[in-house]
Design an enzyme around this catalytic site. Structure first.
Site, mmCIF file in Angstrom:
data_model
loop_
_atom_site.group_PDB
_atom_site.id
_atom_site.type_symbol
_atom_site.label_atom_id
_atom_site.label_comp_id
_atom_site.label_asym_id
_atom_site.label_seq_id
_atom_site.Cartn_x
_atom_site.Cartn_y
_atom_site.Cartn_z
ATOM 1 N N ASN A 79 -36.673 -25.225 7.247
ATOM 2 C CA ASN A 79 -35.434 -25.242 8.035
ATOM 3 C C ASN A 79 -34.214 -24.793 7.240
ATOM 4 O O ASN A 79 -33.237 -24.319 7.827
ATOM 5 C CB ASN A 79 -35.220 -26.659 8.582
ATOM 6 C CG ASN A 79 -33.808 -26.862 9.107
ATOM 7 O OD1 ASN A 79 -33.481 -26.440 10.218
ATOM 8 N ND2 ASN A 79 -32.942 -27.491 8.307
ATOM 9 N N TYR A 141 -27.767 -12.036 8.360
ATOM 10 C CA TYR A 141 -28.448 -13.207 8.939
ATOM 11 C C TYR A 141 -29.496 -12.768 9.967
ATOM 12 O O TYR A 141 -30.629 -13.259 9.977
ATOM 13 C CB TYR A 141 -27.380 -14.088 9.583
ATOM 14 C CG TYR A 141 -27.855 -15.396 10.152
ATOM 15 C CD1 TYR A 141 -28.197 -16.458 9.319
ATOM 16 C CD2 TYR A 141 -27.942 -15.592 11.534
ATOM 17 C CE1 TYR A 141 -28.618 -17.673 9.844
ATOM 18 C CE2 TYR A 141 -28.357 -16.797 12.069
ATOM 19 C CZ TYR A 141 -28.689 -17.838 11.221
ATOM 20 O OH TYR A 141 -29.105 -19.046 11.740
ATOM 21 N N SER A 144 -32.461 -11.424 8.201
ATOM 22 C CA SER A 144 -33.271 -12.478 7.577
ATOM 23 C C SER A 144 -34.092 -13.219 8.628
ATOM 24 O O SER A 144 -35.256 -13.547 8.408
ATOM 25 C CB SER A 144 -32.381 -13.451 6.785
ATOM 26 O OG SER A 144 -31.626 -14.279 7.648
HETATM 27 P P1 NAI Z 1 -26.445 -26.721 8.233
HETATM 28 O O1 NAI Z 1 -25.648 -25.805 7.381
HETATM 29 O O2 NAI Z 1 -25.771 -27.842 8.940
HETATM 30 O O3 NAI Z 1 -27.665 -27.338 7.394
HETATM 31 C C1 NAI Z 1 -28.454 -26.535 6.568
HETATM 32 C C2 NAI Z 1 -28.932 -27.383 5.414
HETATM 33 O O4 NAI Z 1 -29.726 -26.527 4.558
HETATM 34 C C3 NAI Z 1 -27.773 -27.915 4.553
HETATM 35 O O5 NAI Z 1 -27.934 -29.307 4.328
HETATM 36 C C4 NAI Z 1 -27.890 -27.118 3.258
HETATM 37 O O6 NAI Z 1 -27.457 -27.838 2.098
HETATM 38 C C5 NAI Z 1 -29.369 -26.804 3.208
HETATM 39 N N1 NAI Z 1 -29.680 -25.650 2.370
HETATM 40 C C6 NAI Z 1 -29.077 -24.440 2.404
HETATM 41 N N2 NAI Z 1 -29.590 -23.645 1.459
HETATM 42 C C7 NAI Z 1 -30.541 -24.366 0.825
HETATM 43 C C8 NAI Z 1 -31.414 -24.085 -0.261
HETATM 44 N N3 NAI Z 1 -31.383 -22.900 -0.887
HETATM 45 N N4 NAI Z 1 -32.270 -25.053 -0.689
HETATM 46 C C9 NAI Z 1 -32.282 -26.277 -0.081
HETATM 47 N N5 NAI Z 1 -31.463 -26.589 0.948
HETATM 48 C C10 NAI Z 1 -30.609 -25.649 1.402
HETATM 49 O O7 NAI Z 1 -27.209 -25.768 9.258
HETATM 50 P P2 NAI Z 1 -27.940 -26.077 10.665
HETATM 51 O O8 NAI Z 1 -27.041 -25.600 11.719
HETATM 52 O O9 NAI Z 1 -28.454 -27.449 10.691
HETATM 53 O O10 NAI Z 1 -29.131 -25.008 10.565
HETATM 54 C C11 NAI Z 1 -30.442 -25.349 10.169
HETATM 55 C C12 NAI Z 1 -31.346 -24.135 10.390
HETATM 56 O O11 NAI Z 1 -31.269 -23.709 11.740
HETATM 57 C C13 NAI Z 1 -30.947 -22.921 9.535
HETATM 58 O O12 NAI Z 1 -32.116 -22.225 9.137
HETATM 59 C C14 NAI Z 1 -30.162 -22.067 10.513
HETATM 60 O O13 NAI Z 1 -30.177 -20.720 10.151
HETATM 61 C C15 NAI Z 1 -30.930 -22.330 11.791
HETATM 62 N N6 NAI Z 1 -30.163 -22.069 12.998
HETATM 63 C C16 NAI Z 1 -29.016 -22.765 13.287
HETATM 64 C C17 NAI Z 1 -28.339 -22.499 14.467
HETATM 65 C C18 NAI Z 1 -27.116 -23.230 14.867
HETATM 66 O O14 NAI Z 1 -26.530 -22.849 15.902
HETATM 67 N N7 NAI Z 1 -26.664 -24.237 14.152
HETATM 68 C C19 NAI Z 1 -28.802 -21.444 15.382
HETATM 69 C C20 NAI Z 1 -30.000 -20.785 14.970
HETATM 70 C C21 NAI Z 1 -30.646 -21.096 13.821
#
Ligand code: NAI
Length: 233
Positions: A79, A141, A144
């Site tokens: 995730n 993005y 990716s």
């Molecule tokens: P967020 O930014 O709230 O949480 C992402 C988490 O991943 C953070 O806690 C961050 O510290 C952690 N993280 C980032 N890079 C990291 C790394 N290299 N190693 C370990 N941890 C890492 O983001 P959210 O919104 O919860 O997104 C979660 C997933 O869902 C992501 O893959 C995002 O691309 C995807 N997503 C989110 C959408 C949205 O509308 N929020 C829409 C479509 C996909």
């Protein structure tokens, strides 16, 4: 008792997935580079690992923790992800590579590292994005996350029949990631969602829990849109 590992689970969608899988009866391992992972894991009685999935050291730390726990994984949820938005003329090579390395490379490398520690019949779920269809200002993005679709389909073939590999492509979900967008962009996107509301992290967790469970035992190589209907345009 079975074990599930969720990356990027200090907050947002990843935390909701960890909570949902915990409720479903799994022991939970939570990975994030943010130190907040320790507090988040404590609320679920989960094992925290503070590590960066995009580095060899980070992945080794995760692998060592899984190995020394003596547990095998039933579910792996990739995730963790980031955005670094910019219009095409302003996108630097560094930013392009960073987003690809974490969102796509991290997903591939961690799955390769942990597959030997998964039980037969286990499920990998990769979090993609509806943005792979194309988004202005997000072409790093989008690339990716389009890669995550190809990766999911290819890994499903590579690991069959031992493991299943599927993906979830969320649309607009209200989290810290989308809170960082300009308000007018957020409002425009939300106005185009057929189900007429932004998604919630738990909406994604439900789909992930299903794909990771034996209820989806004949599903592999699929990416499920979870976007309130917005994948249509
Ligand atoms: P967020 O930014 O709230 O949480 C992402 C988490 O991943 C953070 O806690 C961050 O510290 C952690 N993280 C980032 N890079 C990291 C790394 N290299 N190693 C370990 N941890 C890492 O983001 P959210 O919104 O919860 O997104 C979660 C997933 O869902 C992501 O893959 C995002 O691309 C995807 N997503 C989110 C959408 C949205 O509308 N929020 C829409 C479509 C996909």
């Amino acid at each position: 008792m079975t074990t599930a590992l969720v990356t990027g689970s200090a907050r947002g969608i990843g935390f909701a997935i960890a909570r949902r899988l915990s409720t479903a009866g799994h022991r939970i391992i939570m990975v994030d580079l943010n130190p907040q992972i320790h507090d988040s894991a404590a609320t679920l009685d989960a094992v925290p690992i503070q590590a960066d999935i995009s580095t060899i050291e980070g992945r080794d730390a995760i692998k060592d923790a899984v190995r020394s726990s003596g547990q095998t994984l039933k579910v792996l949820v990739n995730n963790a992800g980031i955005t670094r938005d910019a219009l095409i003329g302003d996108m630097t090579e560094e930013t392009f590579r960073l987003v690809t390395r974490i969102n796509l490379g991290g997903c591939f490398e961690l799955t390769s590292a942990l597959a030997p520690y998964m039980v037969d019949g286990g499920g990998v779920v990769n979090i993609g994005s509806r943005a792979h269809l194309g988004n202005v200002g997000q072409f790093n993005y989008a690339v990716s996350k389009a890669g995550v679709v190809g990766l999911t389909r290819s890994l499903a073939l590579a690991y069959a029949p031992r493991l299943r590999v599927n993906g979830v492509a969320p649309g607009f979900i209200a989290t810290d990631m989308t809170d960082a967008m300009p308000a007018h962009v957020r409002e425009r996107i939300i106005s185009r969602i057929p189900l007429q509301r932004p998604g919630r992290p738990d909406d994604i967790a439900g789909a992930v829990a299903w794909l990771g469970s034996d209820n989806a035992r004949y599903v592999t190589g699929q990416v499920v849109y979870c976007c309130g209907g917005r994948s249509h345009g």
